[in-house]
Design a protein around this motif. Structure first.
Motif, PDB file in Angstrom:
ATOM      1  N   SER A 113       0.758  -1.259  -0.127  1.00 40.03           N
ATOM      2  CA  SER A 113       0.015   0.032   0.076  1.00 40.03           C
ATOM      3  C   SER A 113       0.985   1.198  -0.037  1.00 40.03           C
ATOM      4  O   SER A 113       1.962   1.246   0.666  1.00 40.03           O
ATOM      5  N   ALA A 114       0.434   2.310  -0.745  1.00 38.31           N
ATOM      6  CA  ALA A 114       1.224   3.467  -0.820  1.00 38.31           C
ATOM      7  C   ALA A 114       1.082   4.121   0.618  1.00 38.31           C
ATOM      8  O   ALA A 114       2.023   4.989   0.976  1.00 38.31           O
ATOM      9  N   LEU A 115       0.057   3.863   1.378  1.00 41.83           N
ATOM     10  CA  LEU A 115      -0.070   4.478   2.960  1.00 41.83           C
ATOM     11  C   LEU A 115       0.781   3.727   3.890  1.00 41.83           C
ATOM     12  O   LEU A 115       0.705   4.043   4.955  1.00 41.83           O
ATOM     13  N   TYR A 116       1.469   2.365   3.584  1.00 43.49           N
ATOM     14  CA  TYR A 116       1.910   1.665   4.597  1.00 43.49           C
ATOM     15  C   TYR A 116       2.788   2.217   5.485  1.00 43.49           C
ATOM     16  O   TYR A 116       3.022   2.200   6.674  1.00 43.49           O
ATOM     17  N   ALA A 117       3.909   2.984   4.791  1.00 45.11           N
ATOM     18  CA  ALA A 117       4.809   3.616   5.391  1.00 45.11           C
ATOM     19  C   ALA A 117       4.461   4.413   6.399  1.00 45.11           C
ATOM     20  O   ALA A 117       4.802   4.573   7.789  1.00 45.11           O
ATOM     21  N   SER A 118       3.514   5.493   6.174  1.00 45.09           N
ATOM     22  CA  SER A 118       2.941   6.383   7.009  1.00 45.09           C
ATOM     23  C   SER A 118       2.030   5.788   8.206  1.00 45.09           C
ATOM     24  O   SER A 118       2.128   6.093   9.397  1.00 45.09           O
ATOM     25  N   CYS A 119       1.345   4.455   7.844  1.00 43.23           N
ATOM     26  CA  CYS A 119       0.637   3.925   8.782  1.00 43.23           C
ATOM     27  C   CYS A 119       1.730   3.407   9.759  1.00 43.23           C
ATOM     28  O   CYS A 119       1.550   3.409  11.051  1.00 43.23           O
ATOM     29  N   ALA A 120       2.795   2.829   9.580  1.00 43.31           N
ATOM     30  CA  ALA A 120       3.782   2.188  10.386  1.00 43.31           C
ATOM     31  C   ALA A 120       4.311   3.159  11.062  1.00 43.31           C
ATOM     32  O   ALA A 120       4.466   2.940  12.157  1.00 43.31           O
ATOM     33  N   ALA A 121       4.448   4.184  10.771  1.00 45.57           N
ATOM     34  CA  ALA A 121       5.190   5.547  11.503  1.00 45.57           C
ATOM     35  C   ALA A 121       4.201   5.795  12.719  1.00 45.57           C
ATOM     36  O   ALA A 121       4.711   5.994  13.797  1.00 45.57           O
ATOM     37  N   VAL A 122       2.811   6.046  12.112  1.00 48.33           N
ATOM     38  CA  VAL A 122       1.945   6.261  13.240  1.00 48.33           C
ATOM     39  C   VAL A 122       1.686   4.807  14.387  1.00 48.33           C
ATOM     40  O   VAL A 122       1.679   5.378  15.555  1.00 48.33           O
ATOM     41  N   HIS A 123       1.678   3.804  13.738  1.00 53.17           N
ATOM     42  CA  HIS A 123       1.620   2.605  14.808  1.00 53.17           C
ATOM     43  C   HIS A 123       2.833   2.972  15.636  1.00 53.17           C
ATOM     44  O   HIS A 123       2.522   2.675  16.713  1.00 53.17           O
ATOM     45  N   SER A 124       4.024   2.921  14.841  1.00 51.56           N
ATOM     46  CA  SER A 124       5.426   2.809  15.776  1.00 51.56           C
ATOM     47  C   SER A 124       5.291   3.990  16.775  1.00 51.56           C
ATOM     48  O   SER A 124       5.728   3.751  18.241  1.00 51.56           O
ATOM     49  N   ALA A 125       4.899   5.201  16.599  1.00 53.90           N
ATOM     50  CA  ALA A 125       4.668   6.202  17.393  1.00 53.90           C
ATOM     51  C   ALA A 125       3.839   6.015  18.653  1.00 53.90           C
ATOM     52  O   ALA A 125       4.052   6.332  19.824  1.00 53.90           O
ATOM     53  N   SER A 126       2.641   5.109  18.278  1.00 52.29           N
ATOM     54  CA  SER A 126       1.869   5.032  19.214  1.00 52.29           C
ATOM     55  C   SER A 126       2.331   4.003  20.406  1.00 52.29           C
ATOM     56  O   SER A 126       2.133   4.191  21.359  1.00 52.29           O
ATOM     57  N   ALA A 127       2.953   2.923  19.663  1.00 56.58           N
ATOM     58  CA  ALA A 127       3.442   1.817  20.673  1.00 56.58           C
ATOM     59  C   ALA A 127       4.623   2.350  21.443  1.00 56.58           C
ATOM     60  O   ALA A 127       4.814   1.993  22.646  1.00 56.58           O
ATOM     61  N   ARG A 128       5.410   3.251  20.850  1.00 49.04           N
ATOM     62  CA  ARG A 128       6.790   3.980  21.743  1.00 49.04           C
ATOM     63  C   ARG A 128       5.804   4.680  22.902  1.00 49.04           C
ATOM     64  O   ARG A 128       6.120   4.732  24.097  1.00 49.04           O
ATOM     65  N   LEU A 129       4.828   5.490  22.755  1.00 47.89           N
ATOM     66  CA  LEU A 129       4.296   6.245  23.799  1.00 47.89           C
ATOM     67  C   LEU A 129       3.722   5.291  24.818  1.00 47.89           C
ATOM     68  O   LEU A 129       3.579   5.730  26.068  1.00 47.89           O
ATOM     69  N   LEU A 130       2.775   4.202  24.241  1.00 49.46           N
ATOM     70  CA  LEU A 130       2.179   3.537  25.099  1.00 49.46           C
ATOM     71  C   LEU A 130       3.304   2.621  26.035  1.00 49.46           C
ATOM     72  O   LEU A 130       3.261   2.431  27.099  1.00 49.46           O
ATOM     73  N   ALA A 131       4.290   2.322  25.494  1.00 50.88           N
ATOM     74  CA  ALA A 131       5.448   1.560  26.147  1.00 50.88           C
ATOM     75  C   ALA A 131       6.144   2.289  27.291  1.00 50.88           C
ATOM     76  O   ALA A 131       6.271   1.999  28.257  1.00 50.88           O
ATOM     77  N   ARG A 132       6.058   3.641  26.758  1.00 54.49           N
ATOM     78  CA  ARG A 132       6.787   4.672  28.099  1.00 54.49           C
ATOM     79  C   ARG A 132       5.710   4.892  29.245  1.00 54.49           C
ATOM     80  O   ARG A 132       6.009   4.990  30.300  1.00 54.49           O
ATOM     81  N   ALA A 133       4.555   4.949  28.801  1.00 51.83           N
ATOM     82  CA  ALA A 133       3.514   5.016  29.969  1.00 51.83           C
ATOM     83  C   ALA A 133       3.374   3.840  30.670  1.00 51.83           C
ATOM     84  O   ALA A 133       3.235   3.812  31.928  1.00 51.83           O
ATOM     85  N   GLN A 134       3.518   2.732  30.017  1.00 54.37           N
ATOM     86  CA  GLN A 134       3.528   1.434  30.624  1.00 54.37           C
ATOM     87  C   GLN A 134       4.755   1.477  31.805  1.00 54.37           C
ATOM     88  O   GLN A 134       4.748   0.666  32.872  1.00 54.37           O
TER      89      GLN A 134
END
Length: 192
Positions: A113-134
């Motif tokens: 998908s043309a949107l894959y890289a952008s989606c992966a960046a949003v997903h990764s940012a979300s996961a990092r913020l969650l891991a930090r809060a955890q």
């Protein structure tokens, strides 16, 4: 890119922004976009071979800004507050682009998908913020980045529906209260 091709490209993007974002959402017809841009469908498809490629071109700046915001939150806010702020930033983004959440949720698992890289960046940012809060102990330990992305996508999809759009602030608070261990302290500071 030649000057005339660049002019066509910019014009198509301007028309597509109007049609896709302001009027019809992601379900707008590529043929309609070409007609309204006064170019042939082949010209449109030469610049943007798929609807996702067109959306990627339209969203690139906003998605980059969104992931940059996540990077700022990682260093500037307490982890729980950063996660709640990120959630609200995501919701504001989702409200701006009708239909984009469903498109991103589909693209999230499709490397072609043309949107894959952008989606992966949003997903990764979300996961990092969650891991930090955890790690700080303010977010549930039994959640993953996929869970958070799924909740964000689900709520983003709901706000595309007219009956839920007015309740986005309340729904965001409900979801963040399910994510955080002490939501009243964190969510009260960033409630929308």
């Amino acid at each position: 890119m030649r000057a005339d091709a660049k002019k066509n490209y910019d014009h198509i993007l301007a028309v597509a922004r109007e049609v896709l974002i302001e009027e019809h959402g992601v379900d707008a017809s590529m043929r309609d976009i070409a007609r309204r841009a006064d170019v042939g469908l082949a010209t449109l498809l030469r610049h943007f071979p798929t609807r996702e490629a067109l959306f990627e071109a339209l969203l690139c700046t906003n998605l980059d800004a969104l992931t940059q915001k996540a990077a700022e939150l990682e260093t500037s806010s307490a982890p729980g507050e950063a996660l709640v702020s990120w959630f609200h930033e995501w919701m504001a983004f989702a409200r701006s682009y009708r239909g984009v959440v469903a498109l991103m949720a589909t693209a999230h698992t499709n490397p072609d998908s043309a949107l894959y890289a952008s989606c992966a960046a949003v997903h990764s940012a979300s996961a990092r913020l969650l891991a930090r809060a955890q790690a700080e102990g303010t977010a549930r330990a039994d959640m993953t980045g996929d869970d958070l992305f799924g909740l964000m996508a689900a709520l983003g999809w709901l706000i595309d529906l007219p009956s839920f759009a007015p309740r986005v602030g309340h729904l965001s608070r409900l979801v963040t209260s399910a994510i955080l261990k002490n939501p009243s302290r964190n969510d009260a500071k960033t409630a929308t």
